[in-house]
Design a protein around this motif. Structure first.
Motif, PDB file in Angstrom:
ATOM      1  N   VAL A  65       0.846  -1.190   0.000  1.00  0.00           N
ATOM      2  CA  VAL A  65       0.000   0.000   0.000  1.00  0.00           C
ATOM      3  C   VAL A  65       0.883   1.242   0.000  1.00  0.00           C
ATOM      4  O   VAL A  65       1.849   1.345   0.761  1.00  0.00           O
ATOM      5  N   ALA A 107       1.476   5.524   0.253  1.00  0.00           N
ATOM      6  CA  ALA A 107       0.953   6.685   0.963  1.00  0.00           C
ATOM      7  C   ALA A 107      -0.048   7.458   0.110  1.00  0.00           C
ATOM      8  O   ALA A 107      -1.005   8.040   0.633  1.00  0.00           O
ATOM      9  N   TYR A 153      -3.888   7.274   0.463  1.00  0.00           N
ATOM     10  CA  TYR A 153      -4.585   7.981   1.534  1.00  0.00           C
ATOM     11  C   TYR A 153      -4.100   9.431   1.572  1.00  0.00           C
ATOM     12  O   TYR A 153      -3.405   9.855   2.514  1.00  0.00           O
ATOM     13  N   LEU A 172      -4.186  11.656   4.739  1.00  0.00           N
ATOM     14  CA  LEU A 172      -3.358  11.324   5.892  1.00  0.00           C
ATOM     15  C   LEU A 172      -1.889  11.616   5.593  1.00  0.00           C
ATOM     16  O   LEU A 172      -1.442  11.528   4.454  1.00  0.00           O
ATOM     17  N   LEU A 191       1.098   9.966   5.948  1.00  0.00           N
ATOM     18  CA  LEU A 191       1.719   8.677   6.237  1.00  0.00           C
ATOM     19  C   LEU A 191       3.196   8.698   5.846  1.00  0.00           C
ATOM     20  O   LEU A 191       3.561   9.307   4.842  1.00  0.00           O
ATOM     21  N   TYR A 245       5.043   3.392   3.773  1.00  0.00           N
ATOM     22  CA  TYR A 245       4.004   3.319   2.744  1.00  0.00           C
ATOM     23  C   TYR A 245       4.634   3.747   1.418  1.00  0.00           C
ATOM     24  O   TYR A 245       4.200   4.676   0.757  1.00  0.00           O
ATOM     25  N   THR A 297      -7.379  -0.863  10.954  1.00  0.00           N
ATOM     26  CA  THR A 297      -6.950  -1.362   9.633  1.00  0.00           C
ATOM     27  C   THR A 297      -7.444  -0.515   8.465  1.00  0.00           C
ATOM     28  O   THR A 297      -7.331  -0.945   7.328  1.00  0.00           O
ATOM     29  N   ASP A 298      -7.964   0.695   8.728  1.00  0.00           N
ATOM     30  CA  ASP A 298      -8.521   1.477   7.619  1.00  0.00           C
ATOM     31  C   ASP A 298      -7.456   2.165   6.768  1.00  0.00           C
ATOM     32  O   ASP A 298      -7.758   2.713   5.714  1.00  0.00           O
ATOM     33  N   HIS A 299      -6.193   2.140   7.197  1.00  0.00           N
ATOM     34  CA  HIS A 299      -5.063   2.468   6.312  1.00  0.00           C
ATOM     35  C   HIS A 299      -3.921   1.492   6.620  1.00  0.00           C
ATOM     36  O   HIS A 299      -2.791   1.872   6.868  1.00  0.00           O
ATOM     37  N   SER A 300      -4.288   0.226   6.558  1.00  0.00           N
ATOM     38  CA  SER A 300      -3.392  -0.845   6.975  1.00  0.00           C
ATOM     39  C   SER A 300      -2.113  -0.902   6.150  1.00  0.00           C
ATOM     40  O   SER A 300      -2.118  -0.693   4.933  1.00  0.00           O
ATOM     41  N   ASN A 317      -2.845  -0.395  10.855  1.00  0.00           N
ATOM     42  CA  ASN A 317      -2.432   0.996  10.690  1.00  0.00           C
ATOM     43  C   ASN A 317      -1.127   1.257  11.437  1.00  0.00           C
ATOM     44  O   ASN A 317      -0.980   0.849  12.593  1.00  0.00           O
TER      45      ASN A 317
END
Length: 361
Positions: free
Chosen positions: A125, A127, A130, A133, A135, A140, A188-191, A300
């Motif tokens: 995943v 950055a 998202y 955010l 991150l 990421y 886990t919504d931006h795991s 996350n």
């Protein structure tokens, strides 16, 4: 099919990895059907730590296309593959043979440090998925896509399916642990999810078959849950509670599921992150090819993992830790050769298993 098990006979007895049909969650089942599945998951997670699932509904065409592009990449010359290497702290791109040691993720020093002979390719995943955010771009990180026809599209399609299965499993976990159905969503919504494609075959003459080869050193997985696609070729071995290693291969159409260290922390070891390794399948003096693809659902990066109130009992075995701290220490071990200071309980278990397992190799 939920009551079946894959059984492997061995001199020490019988070891089985339960096969559980999760279609009541993926295909729309009744509340009672889902409760049966959750109970089966709880039993398997408490006793074995490895599970096989069917009814996952990943289309065969997606798996076929995915494994075909994996083959295309790993068949490239070694020097061409090395063009896709990244620094150890970036969990992306190509990892050549003998550049990692999974046992160091547990703080266990192997005799020949970076000695795992598998090669791998990682995507994860980014950055940019998202934008709202902030991150960290090292964890990421942007993916490196090799110049292989259809690779990005086929791998991305499988990644999405494996992610769906992982999120389905956390819904089952919540029910099994008597938690609200959406309990894990906030974690886990931006795991920090990574898909690692592994290849265990090397060109002739590149490695000595001396009986001490390590395909992938003994380790536990790092995060919440791992969704593993694998060939039906022996090599994967799982450690039971008595310290015996057992060969495990998936049943037809099944995915192998195992719990990671974060789930063991959450449940105070009601559920275990089971030690496993890969030994090279040697047939007539040559290594038989084996492939696998592990989707690591890690949570996350900023989430703090503390023992669930229902699992504290007489006291928690673990201090709270963030996903980022935990995963960072694990990767510093496996990829950069730094022994993990947070893995004392897991390292102790490895050493005990090594002592018990002498003569069982």
């Amino acid at each position: 099919m939920g009551g079946m098990s894959a059984v492997i006979d061995n001199p020490a007895g019988t070891f089985s990895v339960p096969i559980i049909d999760i279609s009541p969650y993926t295909g729309g089942g009744s509340a009672s059907d889902r409760a049966v599945v959750a109970a089966q998951i709880d039993d398997a997670a408490s006793s074995v730590g490895f599970i096989q699932i069917v009814g996952h509904e990943i289309p065969i065409a997606v798996i076929d296309e995915f494994t075909a592009v994996m083959d295309d990449f790993f068949e490239l010359p070694l020097e061409a593959k090395k063009a896709y290497r990244t620094p150890p702290e970036i969990n992306r791109g190509y990892a050549p043979p003998k550049s990692e040691s999974l046992s160091l993720s547990l703080g266990v020093e192997p005799a020949d440090r970076m000695n795992d002979f598998f090669e791998a390719y990682n995507v994860g995943v980014e950055a940019t998925a998202y934008p709202e955010l902030e991150l960290p771009e090292d964890q990421y990180a942007s993916n490196t896509w090799p110049a292989v026809d259809h690779f990005e599209a086929a791998v991305s399609a499988y990644f999405a399916e494996a992610s769906r299965v992982a999120h389905t499993l956390t819904r089952i976990f919540a029910e099994a642990l008597d938690l609200p159905p959406d309990f894990f969503d906030g974690y886990t919504d931006h795991s920090l999810d990574v898909l690692r494609m592994n290849n265990y075959a090397l060109p002739p003459g590149e490695i000595e078959l001396d009986g001490e080869l390590t395909g992938m050193g003994e380790h536990t997985d790092y995060g919440i849950v791992t969704v593993l696609w694998a060939d039906q070729v022996r090599g994967l071995q799982v450690l039971d509670r008595e310290g015996t290693w057992h060969d495990v291969a998936p049943a037809d159409g099944a995915l192998l599921i195992n719990l990671g260290d974060l789930m063991a922390r959450w449940t105070n070891e009601r559920w275990m992150s089971t030690l496993h390794r890969v030994k090279p399948p040697i047939v007539d003096g040559t290594i038989e090819r084996r492939r696998s693809a592990a989707f690591f659902h890690d949570g996350n990066i900023d989430a703090t993992i503390s023992t669930l109130p229902s699992c504290v009992g007489a006291g928690s075995r673990y201090s709270p830790i963030t996903v980022g701290e935990h995963i960072g220490a694990k990767l510093a071990g496996s990829r950069a050769g730094q022994s993990n200071p947070y893995a004392r309980r897991e390292a102790q278990r490895v050493r005990q298993a090594m002592r018990r397992g002498l003569g069982q190799q």
